[in-house]
Design a protein around this motif. Sequence first.
Motif, mmCIF file in Angstrom:
data_model
loop_
_atom_site.group_PDB
_atom_site.id
_atom_site.type_symbol
_atom_site.label_atom_id
_atom_site.label_comp_id
_atom_site.label_asym_id
_atom_site.label_seq_id
_atom_site.Cartn_x
_atom_site.Cartn_y
_atom_site.Cartn_z
ATOM 1 N N ARG A 1 0.850 -1.183 0.000
ATOM 2 C CA ARG A 1 0.000 0.000 0.000
ATOM 3 C C ARG A 1 0.888 1.236 0.000
ATOM 4 O O ARG A 1 1.968 1.244 0.602
ATOM 5 N N SER A 2 0.424 2.290 -0.648
ATOM 6 C CA SER A 2 1.238 3.506 -0.759
ATOM 7 C C SER A 2 1.498 4.160 0.596
ATOM 8 O O SER A 2 2.489 4.866 0.771
ATOM 9 N N ASP A 3 0.603 3.923 1.573
ATOM 10 C CA ASP A 3 0.763 4.559 2.875
ATOM 11 C C ASP A 3 1.452 3.651 3.902
ATOM 12 O O ASP A 3 1.482 3.968 5.087
ATOM 13 N N LEU A 4 2.018 2.519 3.443
ATOM 14 C CA LEU A 4 2.649 1.593 4.382
ATOM 15 C C LEU A 4 3.929 2.193 4.944
ATOM 16 O O LEU A 4 4.824 2.607 4.198
ATOM 17 N N ASP A 5 4.034 2.242 6.254
ATOM 18 C CA ASP A 5 5.233 2.699 6.939
ATOM 19 C C ASP A 5 6.157 1.483 7.119
ATOM 20 O O ASP A 5 5.797 0.505 7.777
ATOM 21 N N ILE A 6 7.345 1.544 6.535
ATOM 22 C CA ILE A 6 8.270 0.407 6.542
ATOM 23 C C ILE A 6 8.645 -0.007 7.957
ATOM 24 O O ILE A 6 8.677 -1.201 8.290
ATOM 25 N N ASP A 7 8.920 0.965 8.820
ATOM 26 C CA ASP A 7 9.330 0.643 10.184
ATOM 27 C C ASP A 7 8.182 0.036 10.987
ATOM 28 O O ASP A 7 8.383 -0.897 11.764
#
Length: 217
Positions: free
Chosen positions: A167-173
């Motif tokens: 998803r474009s809003d996925l936060d990697i951390d």
Amino acid sequence: MTAKAARTARRMEKTAAAREPSPHVKQKQERRRGEILDAAAAVFSERGYFNATMKEIAERLGMQPASLYHYYPSKEAALEDMCRISAVEFCERLRGILAEGGPAAAMVRAGMLAHLTSERRAYVENFAFSRRNLPAGVVRELNTLARAYRQIWRKIFIHGAERGEWRSDLDIDVAADAVLALCNSAAVTLPRRKNAEEDAALKWVDLFLQGTQKRQS
């Protein structure tokens, strides 16, 4: 070195060599050590680290406590060993998955299944929730291994972001922390279910991936 000193040194070397166990004995000792760690991990998980005793571990194996102390002088020593072994193994396994390449979603699936279906599940529980009871220096070393494991997960999510899989809003951390939290939690509950096999673990994996992958239009 005088001739007498040289003879003494040679005698000491021969004595040390004679005391060295044979490869067969070493293999047997390592196998027994592994059995003790498996039993200790199970007892710690069932009773809690503080409540568990070396006597209970020995009883589970049908050993005399004195024989157990030959391998591990304390339950602390057993906990330290199982934490280090599991941390190193899990890091190596996940590095191998990352090195194989391919879609990140497939890496996440393989990595989560490796975590959730490992024979070291009880080790994982103790690493996650009991390592803080070890000496400060050991805890720092184990925390470094935990960060290394998280970093490999982070690289997997970065790989997926570069491929446009998430998803474009996925936060990697957040994703790296979430997969670890889910795996550690599931590692505690799955072994206590009758169907604690790959099919049960896959439900956790699919649930996680549904929340991270880009929705198909």
